[in-house]
Design an enzyme around this catalytic site. Sequence first.
Site, PDB file in Angstrom:
ATOM      1  N   HIS A 107       1.300  -1.475  -0.178  1.00  0.00           N
ATOM      2  CA  HIS A 107       0.223  -0.056  -0.075  1.00  0.00           C
ATOM      3  C   HIS A 107       1.149   1.549   0.215  1.00  0.00           C
ATOM      4  O   HIS A 107       1.872   0.947   0.371  1.00  0.00           O
ATOM      5  CB  HIS A 107      -1.036   0.379   1.502  1.00  0.00           C
ATOM      6  CG  HIS A 107      -1.276  -0.610   1.571  1.00  0.00           C
ATOM      7  ND1 HIS A 107      -1.321  -1.814   2.042  1.00  0.00           N
ATOM      8  CD2 HIS A 107      -3.181  -1.575   1.159  1.00  0.00           C
ATOM      9  CE1 HIS A 107      -2.648  -3.786   2.416  1.00  0.00           C
ATOM     10  NE2 HIS A 107      -3.401  -1.993   2.097  1.00  0.00           N
ATOM     11  N   ASP A 131       2.889   1.969   2.970  1.00  0.00           N
ATOM     12  CA  ASP A 131       3.077   0.913   3.812  1.00  0.00           C
ATOM     13  C   ASP A 131       4.730   1.569   3.634  1.00  0.00           C
ATOM     14  O   ASP A 131       5.628   1.496   4.335  1.00  0.00           O
ATOM     15  CB  ASP A 131       3.434  -0.639   3.193  1.00  0.00           C
ATOM     16  CG  ASP A 131       2.287  -0.820   3.727  1.00  0.00           C
ATOM     17  OD1 ASP A 131       1.252  -1.084   4.682  1.00  0.00           O
ATOM     18  OD2 ASP A 131       1.609  -1.751   2.606  1.00  0.00           O
ATOM     19  N   GLU A 188     -10.268  -6.820  -5.066  1.00  0.00           N
ATOM     20  CA  GLU A 188     -10.593  -7.769  -3.917  1.00  0.00           C
ATOM     21  C   GLU A 188     -11.920  -7.969  -2.949  1.00  0.00           C
ATOM     22  O   GLU A 188     -11.542  -7.173  -2.336  1.00  0.00           O
ATOM     23  CB  GLU A 188      -9.391  -7.670  -3.125  1.00  0.00           C
ATOM     24  CG  GLU A 188      -9.056  -8.881  -1.808  1.00  0.00           C
ATOM     25  CD  GLU A 188      -7.608  -8.062  -1.334  1.00  0.00           C
ATOM     26  OE1 GLU A 188      -6.832  -7.815  -1.489  1.00  0.00           O
ATOM     27  OE2 GLU A 188      -7.803  -8.520  -0.110  1.00  0.00           O
ATOM     28  N   GLU A 200      -8.789 -13.906  -1.862  1.00  0.00           N
ATOM     29  CA  GLU A 200      -8.328 -14.561  -1.059  1.00  0.00           C
ATOM     30  C   GLU A 200      -8.597 -15.194   0.147  1.00  0.00           C
ATOM     31  O   GLU A 200      -9.751 -14.645  -0.203  1.00  0.00           O
ATOM     32  CB  GLU A 200      -8.620 -12.752   0.019  1.00  0.00           C
ATOM     33  CG  GLU A 200      -7.668 -13.572   1.146  1.00  0.00           C
ATOM     34  CD  GLU A 200      -7.146 -11.980   2.562  1.00  0.00           C
ATOM     35  OE1 GLU A 200      -7.253 -11.312   1.756  1.00  0.00           O
ATOM     36  OE2 GLU A 200      -7.777 -12.000   3.634  1.00  0.00           O
ATOM     37  N   ASP A 210      -4.823 -13.538  -2.616  1.00  0.00           N
ATOM     38  CA  ASP A 210      -4.358 -12.993  -1.532  1.00  0.00           C
ATOM     39  C   ASP A 210      -4.170 -14.382  -1.131  1.00  0.00           C
ATOM     40  O   ASP A 210      -4.636 -14.886  -0.335  1.00  0.00           O
ATOM     41  CB  ASP A 210      -4.552 -12.165  -1.074  1.00  0.00           C
ATOM     42  CG  ASP A 210      -4.347 -10.635  -1.376  1.00  0.00           C
ATOM     43  OD1 ASP A 210      -3.067 -10.862  -2.125  1.00  0.00           O
ATOM     44  OD2 ASP A 210      -4.492 -10.362  -0.344  1.00  0.00           O
ATOM     45  N   ASP A 254      -5.815 -13.761   8.827  1.00  0.00           N
ATOM     46  CA  ASP A 254      -4.147 -13.850   7.970  1.00  0.00           C
ATOM     47  C   ASP A 254      -3.293 -14.532   8.314  1.00  0.00           C
ATOM     48  O   ASP A 254      -2.164 -14.451   8.469  1.00  0.00           O
ATOM     49  CB  ASP A 254      -4.195 -12.288   7.654  1.00  0.00           C
ATOM     50  CG  ASP A 254      -5.206 -11.507   6.934  1.00  0.00           C
ATOM     51  OD1 ASP A 254      -6.229 -11.848   6.194  1.00  0.00           O
ATOM     52  OD2 ASP A 254      -4.293 -10.183   7.129  1.00  0.00           O
ATOM     53  N   ASP A 272      -0.457 -12.641   2.492  1.00  0.00           N
ATOM     54  CA  ASP A 272      -1.611 -11.570   2.142  1.00  0.00           C
ATOM     55  C   ASP A 272      -1.858 -12.210   4.251  1.00  0.00           C
ATOM     56  O   ASP A 272      -1.770 -12.851   3.958  1.00  0.00           O
ATOM     57  CB  ASP A 272      -2.479 -11.026   1.973  1.00  0.00           C
ATOM     58  CG  ASP A 272      -3.502 -10.240   2.612  1.00  0.00           C
ATOM     59  OD1 ASP A 272      -2.689  -9.487   3.625  1.00  0.00           O
ATOM     60  OD2 ASP A 272      -3.708  -9.214   1.904  1.00  0.00           O
TER      61      ASP A 272
END
Length: 437
Positions: free
Chosen positions: A100, A103, A231, A267, A295, A308, A338
């Site tokens: 991102h 980040d 996503e 994901e 993901d 996660d 992820d």
Amino acid sequence: MEYFTNVPKIKYEGKGSDNPLAFKYYNPDEKIGTKTMKDHLRFAVAYWHTYQGRGDDPFGPGTAVRPWDSISDEMELAKAKVEANFELCEKLGVPFFCFHDRDISPEAETLKETNRRLDVIAGMIKDRMKNSDVKLLWGTTNTFFNARFVHGASTSCNADVFAYAAAQVKKAMEITMELGGQNYVFWGGREGYETLLNTNMKLELDNFARFLKMAVDYAREIGFDGQFLIEPKPKEPTKHQYDFDAAAVIGFLKSYGLDKHFKMNIEANHATLAGHTFQHELRISRINGMLGSIDANQGDLLLGWDTDQFPTNIYETAMAMYEVLKDGGFKKGGLNFDAKVRRGSFEPEDLFYSHIAGMDAFAKGLKIAGKMLEDGKIERFVEERYASYRSGIGKDIIEGRAGFKELEAYAMNTDIRNKSGRQEMLESILNQYILEG
Ligand code: XLS
Ligand code: CA
Ligand code: CA
């Protein structure tokens, strides 16, 4: 500067190895069909969990011990993480990373200064890429953390927030392009609602579509040819996220005429939160020609939130790779971890053990899926199960020669006979592939 001094370059040592810092199944150069494992799997490290994650939860602060902990200046810290990222990816032999905007570089007081900082860090990444094989799989924006996004970004009731989010995506897309990013991801963030009592759902959805259209137009204008990905996720942080699942997103894109510009980033943990299997979400995407990227993680079915975790369930990785192979393999997409280490796994080495576990699980899954398709037992069973549509009345249905009247006439004179679906037999064939493959 080396950050992970206790960790050597991770090698493939094979099944017999008891070295925890070695691959047992992921052998990058091994061929499965016509491609190497490395080219099939296209692994990526997620910047947010790996370098930003501290292991905090609602009951306590972070526990992570990281080699960059003594750096207090925000920009120096961001630079250290760039170095650490290349070191970690190179040691693991992971060919990609994802980030991102926030980040890689910290937000400042003004958008202008925030963007200047982003340019500094992106410049550093670009330089570092010159002496590395590590590439950018995808970039995205964080339009959910800052308080300004309290009511969402492109679906906020406040047009000023819509504008801010647009500015942020514009910049993140430019940086992604500058760094050779192969995809750009839109994850809903806070695009959803808490209560319909204060929500104009129609306007929010129309605005969301307007926002995506602007992104498509801007990408065309600057010549960004990366794949746009959406996503899906059903809940968290909002009670009801608009991008609920692949079927909802595909329906949304089609009703706004945007479907040809987007594919799905599926994901695993979001699939199970939506009450689906990971494979279900991949299958829906695949049969619509919209399977873009993955993901790679897993949730905990006993917990029911977005945990996660690193993917270690071989059934899941096998069936996921089955869908990917059936789709002809990844094009621009890949397998982005992820995933975050558990709060109790707080040492720097855990970042390696976790990625090794995930990479081995997917390598094994790839091998199993490759074998399943090569043998074709399961495929032949499915093919046979629908044989009634290849001749007679079934063929007439498929080819549009039969309507209700013809079907009624046919049904009047038919003695229906069904056959077993043989679920348990198929499950035991799958187990054979897993255990012997
Ligand atoms: C959050 C999402 C997020 C996206 C990227 O649940 O998984 O991390 O992948 O914004
Ligand atoms: Ca994700
Ligand atoms: Ca998640």
